[in-house]
Design an enzyme around this catalytic site. Structure first.
Site, PDB file in Angstrom:
ATOM      1  N   GLU A 115     -37.487 -38.279  50.243  1.00 30.51           N
ATOM      2  CA  GLU A 115     -38.070 -39.111  49.105  1.00 30.51           C
ATOM      3  C   GLU A 115     -37.507 -38.586  47.975  1.00 30.51           C
ATOM      4  O   GLU A 115     -37.261 -39.319  46.755  1.00 30.51           O
ATOM      5  CB  GLU A 115     -39.377 -39.292  49.317  1.00 30.51           C
TER       6      GLU A 115
ATOM      7  N   GLY B 294     -43.153 -43.922  56.988  1.00 29.16           N
ATOM      8  CA  GLY B 294     -43.138 -42.588  56.674  1.00 29.16           C
ATOM      9  C   GLY B 294     -43.666 -42.073  55.141  1.00 29.16           C
ATOM     10  O   GLY B 294     -44.587 -41.373  55.304  1.00 29.16           O
TER      11      GLY B 294
ATOM     12  N   HIS C 220     -34.149 -39.404  46.992  1.00 33.03           N
ATOM     13  CA  HIS C 220     -34.051 -41.004  46.673  1.00 33.03           C
ATOM     14  C   HIS C 220     -34.003 -40.976  44.750  1.00 33.03           C
ATOM     15  O   HIS C 220     -33.503 -41.976  44.559  1.00 33.03           O
ATOM     16  CB  HIS C 220     -34.965 -41.809  47.023  1.00 33.03           C
TER      17      HIS C 220
HETATM   18  N1  B3K Z   1     -37.820 -46.603  51.222  1.00 30.57           N
HETATM   19  C1  B3K Z   1     -38.833 -46.490  52.083  1.00 30.57           C
HETATM   20  C2  B3K Z   1     -38.822 -47.632  53.113  1.00 30.57           C
HETATM   21  C3  B3K Z   1     -39.652 -48.759  52.821  1.00 30.57           C
HETATM   22  C4  B3K Z   1     -39.983 -49.609  54.143  1.00 30.57           C
HETATM   23  C5  B3K Z   1     -40.379 -50.931  53.637  1.00 30.57           C
HETATM   24  N2  B3K Z   1     -40.668 -51.543  54.876  1.00 30.57           N
HETATM   25  C6  B3K Z   1     -38.953 -45.134  52.591  1.00 30.57           C
HETATM   26  C7  B3K Z   1     -37.658 -44.531  52.644  1.00 30.57           C
HETATM   27  O1  B3K Z   1     -36.623 -44.821  53.417  1.00 30.57           O
HETATM   28  O2  B3K Z   1     -37.413 -43.319  52.085  1.00 30.57           O
HETATM   29 ZN    ZN Z   2     -35.237 -43.640  52.440  1.00 34.01          ZN
END
Ligand code: B3K
Ligand code: ZN
Length: 879
Positions: free
Chosen positions: A303, A266, A306
């Site tokens: 995002e 995504g 995060h």
């Molecule tokens: N942290 C990324 C996902 C990464 C996937 C790697 N195979 C997106 C998310 O969870 O925000």
């Molecule tokens: Zn994430």
């Protein structure tokens, strides 16, 4: 089979890094087919590491040109290079190591590391992609300050971006230019990103609570900038929300979002430079559905969130993935609940969890929220780590209350800012801030499987008492034969015969404490005694879906219908309806197996009719109440799955309800017609949802269904209504089907994201020739075999979204997916492993399909070349 069996990495073998990286200077000479990367690492021995250990830098598929140590070029005899690492022995306490490598982004079809997508260059480093860019300790507990210089031809790559602030830029010889970026926040390599391309941006600003102005940019190909407004609005809402609800402010002066066409998932939360699958950035009413709008809002928020839960505080190792993902999903769920209809959002989350995560928990790939071992970490970006992880955080929130949870997260941010930590650290911060013991909750992170609660209740009219006994059990999962009881907060209310909520007083309490409460389950069996209940109440259990469990409670059809009509908890109301549907479906399946005629249950018909008439309720909720359990959900509830029988019975129920409620469905469909242009707002979304739900039922009526669908398809001014009608028409064998598909293709052939829908609806059709259609579409000039969105839209939609045809009794669907997986594994293992998961739950099917699914898996297992990703999925499925 592969030559060497890949080895599992285990949590119990975690060791702190031997070297730390204080800072790194990266220089890229960007060329699509040959990029040079030089990396200067300022290293220091970790006091917590092993004395005298050699320096081991991860690296994969890199052409090493040069290694120097403190400015002197090293001889090849002074280091060792393997396919996985560069090892340098005998280094002092502090040292500067510089490497220069060459890579070929244009040949990178796995879309991990640095790759090309429609002429642009971009990166994806989580989890272990950075090692495909340069030699580095590519693990999340090594946090370094990054300075990055990009050099590229100006004409092809006018825009250059990396994490942090741009501190220098200028022209170079031969039409090239450069830009240098400094990221002041130490970060693990998985958060590194760069972008180079011909992009245009929508620009805006956000003023933080402390008065700093942040520059916001959303970059896309020039033609799509006009479609970025919704994503930008979502970003600003998310920034304000995180300040208000968690006290978290953004920390850099600039925040970029870049939309990319070829992307494995995504989006990605790289520090200050999010890279997004274009599907989750662009939207306008003509092209995007309400669901797309909602996804964009929640993924943009996810995002962004995060930045604190993931970036400022990151994971010590990849076993702790849920530390950032479970918590961040929970935060984005809270945000979405605040943006729209909270109850309806909750229902959708639970539906997803029950269909996908419960199935995972019950199959050969079951793993705890914090796995103990993995072969390929990319296989663990799962519904268990994300969605069940979020449910565990939600239970902690329930137990601590909103204020207590906020005290806990405040302490977590204060204690661990700038660190790479574990799930224990998170739980300890929540506990310490509230002076409570949360240690028992760690079992939720360590134990796989879905607990089953079995509830018995008994009323004693003479004593005006009601007894509730709850029994919990978790079935064994691979590698975990024994399970322990878990702490479970169980929210309940009681309804009287008139539908009113009753006051709740437990036996040892002086007075009732409201009409809803949360019981604290801890042991395998517990009984609760409620007083002052002269009449038997109807229990409303698991309110708000307070715990990720299955619940079995002995209520009569009438009691379930009572809850469906009166429960004040929207989720419990919905759930009562789902239980009622499931009961009827079980009976129909039994009748079908016995060769009897199928008949519509009159009680169900009346209950559904009452919901349809409920004009006081939020239409979005009514749409949920009227939605039958999906074929996938039904399959998850059965011991032996026959997908054809499930399809027959569910279709019977749908068309029988449509016939029985024909007039009220038509009336509601008409009454919900739009009275103006498309607006994305909760009320309008709910209206469209219920209207399209009604259309779905009406489509089952041969006399009026096709024409109603075509009429809506042709009249609609927005993609939500167009797509709903098209998906329904694609199911039917009528001339209107071709007419609509052709018109859609003609209108949208130039727009990849919209065209994906054209592929999906055909792949999801129940028509007998669906697989032939899919095979023909693989040859269509618009099919793009290397584009993950397109592969998911066609192959993925067939495999995951068309159980009837995927599970064709002759095994043709399985053979097809095995062929596809094998081909895709050769260039994009992550994508292949995801598709292959459709075959892994073979043991749950009736014997004929079991054998065929197994055969397909065995064929994959015997492939001469198998990626680590696919090897792990296939070998676990066959174990
Ligand atoms: N942290 C990324 C996902 C990464 C996937 C790697 N195979 C997106 C998310 O969870 O925000
Ligand atoms: Zn994430």
């Amino acid at each position: 089979m592969r030559d060497a069996t890949p080895r599992a990495v285990e949590l119990k073998n975690y060791r702190p890094p031997d070297f730390l990286v204080d800072s790194v200077r990266l220089e890229f000479d960007l060329e699509p087919a040959s990029t040079r990367v030089s990396a200067r690492l300022q290293l220091r021995r970790n006091p917590a590491g092993r004395r005298d250990a050699p320096l081991v830098l991860d690296g994969q598929g890199l052409k090493l040109r040069r290694v120097s140590r403190d400015g002197y070029v090293m001889r090849p005899s002074e280091y060792e290079v393997t396919a996985e690492a560069l090892t340098i022995p005998g280094l002092p306490e502090q040292v500067c190591i510089e490497t220069e490598v060459q890579i070929d982004p244009s040949a990178n079809s796995a879309l991990e590391g640095l790759y090309t997508s429609r002429g642009m260059l971009c990166t994806q480093c989580e989890a272990e992609g950075f090692r495909r860019i340069t030699y580095f300790p590519d693990r999340p507990d090594v946090l370094a300050r990054f300075t990055t210089t990009l050099r590229a031809e100006r004409a092809a790559y006018p825009l250059l971006l990396s994490n942090g602030n741009r501190v220098a830029e200028g022209e170079l010889a031969d039409g090239r230019h450069y830009a240098t970026f400094e990221d002041p926040f130490p970060k693990p390599s998985y958060l590194f990103a760069l972008v180079a391309g011909q992009l245009q941006a929508l620009h805006d600003t956000f003023v933080t609570a402390s008065g700093r102005t942040v520059q916001l940019y959303i970059h896309t190909e020039p033609a799509y900038v006009a479609q970025c407004g919704h994503a930008m609005a979502a970003l600003k809402k998310a920034m304000a929300w995180d300040e208000r609800v968690y006290g978290r402010e953004y920390d850099l002066d600039v925040y970029h979002v870049v939309a990319v066409d070829d992307f494995n998932m995504g989006a990605m939360e790289n520090k200050g430079l999010n890279i997004f699958n274009a599907k989750y950035v662009m939207a306008d009413p003509a092209r995007a559905t309400d669901d797309d709008y909602e996804f964009i809002e929640s993924i943009i928020a996810h995002e962004y969130f995060h930045n604190w839960t993931g970036n400022r505080i990151t994971c010590r190792d990849w076993f702790q993935l849920s530390l950032k993902e479970g918590l961040t999903v929970f935060r984005d769920q809270q945000f979405s609940a605040d943006m729209g209809s909270a109850a309806v959002k909750r229902i959708a989350e639970v539906r997803g969890l029950r269909t996908v995560q419960f199935a995972e928990d019950g199959g050969p790939l079951a793993h705890p929220v914090r796995p103990a071992a993995y072969v390929e970490i990319n296989n663990f970006y799962t519904s268990t780590v994300y969605q069940k992880g979020a449910e565990v955080v939600r239970m902690l929130h329930t137990v601590l209350g909103a204020d207590g949870f906020r005290r806990g997260t405040d302490l977590y941010f204060e204690r661990h800012d700038g660190q790479a930590v574990t799930v224990e650290d998170f739980v300890a911060a929540l506990a310490d801030a509230n002076g409570v013991d949360l240690a028992p909750f760690m079992a939720w992170y360590q134990q796989a499987g879905t607990p089953q609660l079995t509830v018995a209740h008994r009323h004693d009219a003479d004593a005006a008492r009601w007894y509730l006994t709850v029994h919990q059990r978790t079935a064994p999962t691979p590698g975990q034969p024994e399970k322990q009881p878990l702490p479970i907060p169980l929210a309940l209310g009681l309804l009287g015969a008139d539908g009113r909520e009753l006051p709740l007083r437990l036996a040892d309490e002086p007075a009732a404490v409201g009409t809803q409460r949360v019981l604290d389950l801890r042991s395998a069996e517990q009984t609760f005694v409620f007083e002052d209940l002269p009449q038997a109440p109807v229990p409303s259990l698991l309110r708000g879906f307070c715990a990720p469990v299955r619940l079995q409670v002995d209520l009569s059809d009438t009691e379930l219908a009572h809850l469906l009509a009166y429960d004040t908890d929207a989720f419990a109301r919905y759930d009562a309806g789902q239980q009622l549907y499931m009961r009827v479906i079980h009976r129909l399946l039994a009748a079908h197996a016995a060769g009897e005629d199928l008949t519509l249950d009159a009680g169900l018909r009346d209950a559904v009719g009452r919901c349809l008439d409920d004009t006081a309720a939020d239409p979005a909720l009514v749409a949920e109440l009227l939605t039958l359990p999906s074929e996938a959900f039904i399959a998850g509830e059965l011991d032996v799955v026959d997908p054809a029988a499930i399809h027959t019975v569910r279709r019977f129920l749908r068309s029988a309800l449509a016939q029985a409620l024909r007039e009220p469905l038509r009336a509601r469909y008409r009454a919900l017609a739009p009275d103006g242009a498309y607006r994305f707002e909760a009320g309008e979304v709910g209206r469209r949802r219920l209207r399209n739900l009604c259309l779905g039922y009406l489509a089952e009526l041969d006399d009026i269904g096709p024409s109603l669908c075509l009429e809506q398809f042709e009249a609609a001014d927005n993609m939500t209504d167009t797509a709903a009608a098209l998906a329904l028409l694609a199911q039917l064998d009528v001339p209107a089907r071709e007419r609509a598909l052709d018109a859609f293709y003609q209108r949208w052939q130039g727009e990849a994201l919209v065209l994906d829908r054209w592929f999906s609806v055909q792949a999801g059709s129940r028509r007998a020739q669906a697989l032939d259609d899919v095979k023909a579409l693989l040859q269509h000039p618009a099919y793009a075999p290397r584009n993950p969105n397109r592969v998911r839209a066609l192959v993925g939609a067939f495999v995951h979204g068309n159980p009837l045809r995927f599970h064709a009794p002759d095994g043709s669907g399985y053979a097809f997916v095995a062929d596809q997986v094998q081909a895709i594994d050769g260039f994009n293992p992550m994508l292949a492993a995801r598709l292959a998961q459709a075959l892994t739950r073979w043991r749950r099917y009736e014997p004929g399909r079991q054998a065929l699914m197994r055969e397909a898996l065995e064929r994959l297992a015997a492939s001469p070349k198998l990626s680590k990703d696919l090897y792990e999925v296939v070998s676990k499925a066959l174990a």
